[in-house]
Design a protein around this motif. Structure first.
Motif, short mmCIF file in Angstrom:
data_model
loop_
_atom_site.label_atom_id
_atom_site.label_comp_id
_atom_site.label_asym_id
_atom_site.label_seq_id
_atom_site.Cartn_x
_atom_site.Cartn_y
_atom_site.Cartn_z
N VAL A 1 0.84 -1.19 0.00
CA VAL A 1 0.00 0.00 0.00
C VAL A 1 0.88 1.24 0.00
O VAL A 1 1.50 1.58 0.99
CB VAL A 1 -0.95 0.00 1.22
CG1 VAL A 1 -1.81 1.25 1.23
CG2 VAL A 1 -1.81 -1.24 1.22
N SER A 2 0.92 1.92 -1.15
CA SER A 2 1.68 3.16 -1.26
C SER A 2 0.80 4.33 -0.80
O SER A 2 -0.39 4.16 -0.53
CB SER A 2 2.11 3.39 -2.71
OG SER A 2 0.97 3.61 -3.52
N GLU A 3 1.37 5.50 -0.72
CA GLU A 3 0.61 6.69 -0.33
C GLU A 3 -0.52 6.96 -1.33
O GLU A 3 -1.61 7.36 -0.95
CB GLU A 3 1.54 7.91 -0.24
CG GLU A 3 2.51 7.85 0.93
CD GLU A 3 1.80 7.87 2.27
OE1 GLU A 3 0.80 8.59 2.43
OE2 GLU A 3 2.24 7.12 3.17
N ASP A 4 -0.26 6.73 -2.61
CA ASP A 4 -1.27 6.96 -3.65
C ASP A 4 -2.45 6.01 -3.46
O ASP A 4 -3.61 6.42 -3.55
CB ASP A 4 -0.68 6.77 -5.05
CG ASP A 4 0.38 7.81 -5.37
OD1 ASP A 4 0.33 8.91 -4.78
OD2 ASP A 4 1.24 7.52 -6.22
N GLU B 1 -18.16 3.88 0.15
CA GLU B 1 -17.91 2.56 -0.42
C GLU B 1 -17.43 1.61 0.68
O GLU B 1 -16.71 2.02 1.60
CB GLU B 1 -16.86 2.67 -1.52
CG GLU B 1 -16.76 1.45 -2.40
CD GLU B 1 -15.91 1.68 -3.65
OE1 GLU B 1 -15.50 0.67 -4.22
OE2 GLU B 1 -15.66 2.84 -4.01
N SER B 2 -17.82 0.36 0.59
CA SER B 2 -17.44 -0.61 1.62
C SER B 2 -15.96 -0.97 1.51
O SER B 2 -15.36 -0.88 0.43
CB SER B 2 -18.27 -1.89 1.48
OG SER B 2 -17.87 -2.63 0.35
N VAL B 3 -15.40 -1.38 2.62
CA VAL B 3 -14.00 -1.78 2.66
C VAL B 3 -13.77 -2.98 1.75
O VAL B 3 -12.76 -3.05 1.06
CB VAL B 3 -13.54 -2.06 4.11
CG1 VAL B 3 -12.15 -2.65 4.14
CG2 VAL B 3 -13.60 -0.79 4.94
N ILE C 1 -13.60 -1.74 -1.84
CA ILE C 1 -12.35 -0.98 -2.06
C ILE C 1 -11.18 -1.94 -2.19
O ILE C 1 -10.36 -1.83 -3.11
CB ILE C 1 -12.11 0.02 -0.92
CG1 ILE C 1 -13.21 1.06 -0.85
CG2 ILE C 1 -10.75 0.70 -1.08
CD1 ILE C 1 -13.21 1.90 0.43
N ALA C 2 -11.09 -2.90 -1.27
CA ALA C 2 -9.98 -3.86 -1.28
C ALA C 2 -9.98 -4.65 -2.58
O ALA C 2 -8.93 -4.87 -3.19
CB ALA C 2 -10.08 -4.78 -0.08
N ILE D 1 -5.99 -5.70 -2.98
CA ILE D 1 -5.33 -5.98 -1.70
C ILE D 1 -6.36 -6.64 -0.78
O ILE D 1 -7.56 -6.60 -1.04
CB ILE D 1 -4.75 -4.71 -1.04
CG1 ILE D 1 -5.84 -3.65 -0.83
CG2 ILE D 1 -3.62 -4.15 -1.88
CD1 ILE D 1 -5.35 -2.40 -0.14
N SER D 2 -5.88 -7.25 0.29
CA SER D 2 -6.80 -7.92 1.21
C SER D 2 -7.49 -6.89 2.11
O SER D 2 -6.99 -5.79 2.33
CB SER D 2 -6.06 -8.94 2.07
OG SER D 2 -5.26 -8.28 3.03
#
Length: 67
Positions: A27-30, A43-45, A48-49, A54-55
């Motif tokens: 996970v970068s800053e962007d 939006e739900s996690v 988004i993941a 990503i997990s």
């Protein structure tokens, strides 16, 4: 018994040269900025993941740091 001192010396020398150990973060800053913006829109996690590849656990960990 194994002595820890030689490895400690090596780690100290590496740190003095500006090197760090460990696995790089996915996970970068962007990516975190995008995730925070999407979360702010409601939006739900999980969604988004999935969209970011990503997990959920990784996303929750980084959202907790940014909050």
């Amino acid at each position: 018994m194994v002595s820890v001192e030689p490895s400690g010396n090596g780690l100290d020398a590496a740190k003095a040269q500006g090197r760090t150990g460990g696995r790089p973060s996915v996970v970068s800053e962007d990516v975190l900025t995008v995730a925070l913006a999407r979360q702010a829109k409601g939006e739900s996690v999980s969604a988004i993941a999935k969209a970011l590849g990503i997990s959920r656990a990784t996303l929750y960990r980084h959202l907790g740091e940014g909050a």
